[in-house]
Design a protein around this motif. Sequence first.
Motif, mmCIF file in Angstrom:
data_model
loop_
_atom_site.group_PDB
_atom_site.id
_atom_site.type_symbol
_atom_site.label_atom_id
_atom_site.label_comp_id
_atom_site.label_asym_id
_atom_site.label_seq_id
_atom_site.Cartn_x
_atom_site.Cartn_y
_atom_site.Cartn_z
ATOM 1 N N VAL A 184 0.843 -1.199 0.000
ATOM 2 C CA VAL A 184 0.000 0.000 0.000
ATOM 3 C C VAL A 184 0.883 1.256 0.000
ATOM 4 N N LEU A 185 1.904 1.245 0.857
ATOM 5 C CA LEU A 185 2.841 2.370 0.893
ATOM 6 C C LEU A 185 3.539 2.549 -0.454
ATOM 7 N N THR A 186 3.903 1.438 -1.076
ATOM 8 C CA THR A 186 4.563 1.497 -2.385
ATOM 9 C C THR A 186 3.654 2.106 -3.432
ATOM 10 N N VAL A 187 2.373 1.704 -3.432
ATOM 11 C CA VAL A 187 1.412 2.215 -4.414
ATOM 12 C C VAL A 187 1.262 3.725 -4.279
ATOM 13 N N PHE A 188 1.084 4.213 -3.060
ATOM 14 C CA PHE A 188 0.891 5.650 -2.868
ATOM 15 C C PHE A 188 2.161 6.440 -3.189
ATOM 16 N N SER A 189 3.312 5.882 -2.845
ATOM 17 C CA SER A 189 4.573 6.581 -3.121
ATOM 18 C C SER A 189 4.828 6.693 -4.620
ATOM 19 N N VAL A 190 4.634 5.576 -5.321
ATOM 20 C CA VAL A 190 4.875 5.564 -6.766
ATOM 21 C C VAL A 190 3.872 6.450 -7.485
ATOM 22 N N SER A 191 2.606 6.380 -7.107
ATOM 23 C CA SER A 191 1.585 7.198 -7.761
ATOM 24 C C SER A 191 1.841 8.688 -7.514
ATOM 25 N N PHE A 192 2.278 9.018 -6.302
ATOM 26 C CA PHE A 192 2.613 10.418 -6.003
ATOM 27 C C PHE A 192 3.764 10.892 -6.882
ATOM 28 N N LEU A 193 4.787 10.044 -7.032
ATOM 29 C CA LEU A 193 5.933 10.393 -7.880
ATOM 30 C C LEU A 193 5.502 10.614 -9.323
ATOM 31 N N ILE A 194 4.654 9.729 -9.835
ATOM 32 C CA ILE A 194 4.193 9.850 -11.217
ATOM 33 C C ILE A 194 3.389 11.135 -11.407
ATOM 34 N N ASN A 195 2.524 11.439 -10.450
ATOM 35 C CA ASN A 195 1.725 12.659 -10.549
ATOM 36 C C ASN A 195 2.596 13.910 -10.535
ATOM 37 N N GLN A 196 3.637 13.898 -9.686
ATOM 38 C CA GLN A 196 4.543 15.040 -9.651
ATOM 39 C C GLN A 196 5.307 15.188 -10.967
ATOM 40 N N LEU A 197 5.725 14.054 -11.512
ATOM 41 C CA LEU A 197 6.407 14.095 -12.804
ATOM 42 C C LEU A 197 5.471 14.613 -13.893
ATOM 43 N N HIS A 198 4.209 14.178 -13.808
ATOM 44 C CA HIS A 198 3.227 14.634 -14.791
ATOM 45 C C HIS A 198 3.008 16.144 -14.686
ATOM 46 N N ASN A 199 2.893 16.646 -13.460
ATOM 47 C CA ASN A 199 2.713 18.086 -13.264
ATOM 48 C C ASN A 199 3.915 18.866 -13.789
ATOM 49 N N ALA A 200 5.107 18.324 -13.527
ATOM 50 C CA ALA A 200 6.319 18.971 -14.046
ATOM 51 C C ALA A 200 6.324 18.972 -15.574
ATOM 52 N N LEU A 201 5.845 17.851 -16.152
ATOM 53 C CA LEU A 201 5.783 17.753 -17.611
ATOM 54 C C LEU A 201 4.786 18.761 -18.174
ATOM 55 N N LEU A 202 3.643 18.924 -17.495
ATOM 56 C CA LEU A 202 2.648 19.898 -17.941
ATOM 57 C C LEU A 202 3.218 21.319 -17.892
ATOM 58 N N LYS A 203 3.936 21.620 -16.801
ATOM 59 C CA LYS A 203 4.543 22.948 -16.687
ATOM 60 C C LYS A 203 5.568 23.167 -17.786
ATOM 61 N N GLU A 204 6.343 22.118 -18.051
ATOM 62 C CA GLU A 204 7.346 22.234 -19.102
ATOM 63 C C GLU A 204 6.687 22.460 -20.458
ATOM 64 N N ASN A 205 5.603 21.712 -20.735
ATOM 65 C CA ASN A 205 4.890 21.889 -21.993
ATOM 66 C C ASN A 205 4.311 23.300 -22.099
ATOM 67 N N LYS A 206 3.787 23.799 -20.972
ATOM 68 C CA LYS A 206 3.236 25.151 -20.955
ATOM 69 C C LYS A 206 4.323 26.180 -21.255
ATOM 70 N N LEU A 207 5.494 25.987 -20.620
ATOM 71 C CA LEU A 207 6.610 26.896 -20.866
ATOM 72 C C LEU A 207 7.075 26.832 -22.316
ATOM 73 N N GLN A 208 7.077 25.610 -22.866
ATOM 74 C CA GLN A 208 7.488 25.455 -24.258
ATOM 75 C C GLN A 208 6.516 26.175 -25.197
ATOM 76 N N LEU A 209 5.212 26.052 -24.890
ATOM 77 C CA LEU A 209 4.216 26.752 -25.698
ATOM 78 C C LEU A 209 4.405 28.263 -25.597
ATOM 79 N N GLU A 210 4.686 28.728 -24.368
ATOM 80 C CA GLU A 210 4.917 30.159 -24.189
ATOM 81 C C GLU A 210 6.167 30.613 -24.943
ATOM 82 N N LEU A 211 7.226 29.760 -24.904
ATOM 83 C CA LEU A 211 8.438 30.104 -25.634
ATOM 84 C C LEU A 211 8.192 30.121 -27.140
#
Length: 467
Positions: A184-211
């Motif tokens: 259970v701890l592994t599932v929540f930790s991994v899912s949290f990591l993936i979500n953070q990576l996804h948010n970072a990817l969205l921000k990067e895509n947004k910055l790229q669009l702005e650039l």
Amino acid sequence: MLNKYWESYIQWYIKYSGFSERDNKEGLPYFRDKLFISILLLTFVLGVLSYFPSAYVAVSRNELSVLVVDTVAILVLLFTTFSKTISFKTRKLLFSTNLFLLSFLLFLILGFKGNGSILLFMLITLITLYSGRRGGLRAVLVFAGFKAIFLFNFYFNIIYLPSFEQYDIQLLLIVGVNNLLFVVLTVFSVSFLINQLHNALLKENKLQLELVEKHKNVLEAKNKAEKSDKLKSAFLANMSHEIRTPMYGILGCADFLKAYNTDDEEFQEFVDVINGNGKQLLDIISGIVDVSKIESGLVTTNISTFNVNKNIEKVFKALKPKAEEKGLSFTLNNDLVVHDAYINSDSDKIEFILKSLLENAIKFTKKGVIELSCERIDEYFIAFYVKDTGLGIHEAHFKTIFDTFYQVDVHNDKALHGFGIGLTIAKAYIEMLGGKIDLESVEGIGSTFWFTIRVDLIKGNAYKQNA
């Protein structure tokens, strides 16, 4: 090199499986599907490599049930990986179910001595990676159900499991609960990591669009600026021709008028006013055009080899009568010997610079001395000094005095004012010739302007750096 082959392998499989054509997903779902492809291919490669030594060990230890389970699992994995008839969703489900059953059966057959438990933990982590938190929690429920069935069977001894005969129910229950909490701890930790990576990817895509948008705006501005420069160049060419031509006509007519009524002093005075103001206006127009051309980058250098002493003498002799007319002492101290005087530079621009600085010195000096000095600094540069005993300049104006149309003490009605163009053009020419200009001045005592030029310029390559 290995990474290159692996990337080629993944790209081949994406094309083979039709992944990019089956689904038009974006964002995190697309990222998870790409991740599943990598996991599937890596599992297939490692599974095939580990199958043969595992089969050999199983046969040598007479554990045929392990051989059967491994063989069935590898065949299902082979089908899951390379079958084109199943959907991507079914491929995920079949992959997960196959590894679940493999893990459970190996755990039941080999107990804690085998790798069934490790495979099970790894599988739940992989499912969380490519299916998200919900998929991981569903896998945890399956894991909990399997543990419950296993403990129920062990307690009532429904099916005999020899690998667990040395354990008691309390120990197995504690291990099962701990394992459940861990996954259970592994599932929540991994899912949290993936979500953070996804948010970072969205921000990067947004910055790229702005650039991209900013780059587009910059290109549009650049195109507008280039178009504006072309219009400015055309305007300058037309203005230079259309205004200078009639001015030359006016000045020519003024010269003809001087031949009439030569005995009429008042008439001659009016003609002189027309002629003087016409020349002054022509100089202003020429200066404005030259400054505009410099700012537009239209001015080029005409590099040639010449004796700079001739230019110095020419300017000195041309302005000496004007200085003497005001009662000024005009001297020349030229330390350039014949060998040093031959340089590669722009003859016309050097004459303009010297003339501009000396005319300013004569204009702003009421009495005293004006001195022009020249010397060779080193093999690359020569220096010129224009010293006067004129009005002087306050230190606060040292930098701004070279700005276009800038005039020192413009509010003083009794002060002498220029057009604020000559020093701007002179400074630009000096920098084009690879040198720099500076001054020393004390208000009310006098000024010394000094500048350097590079003596080894190559045609079409005027230096931009300061000396």
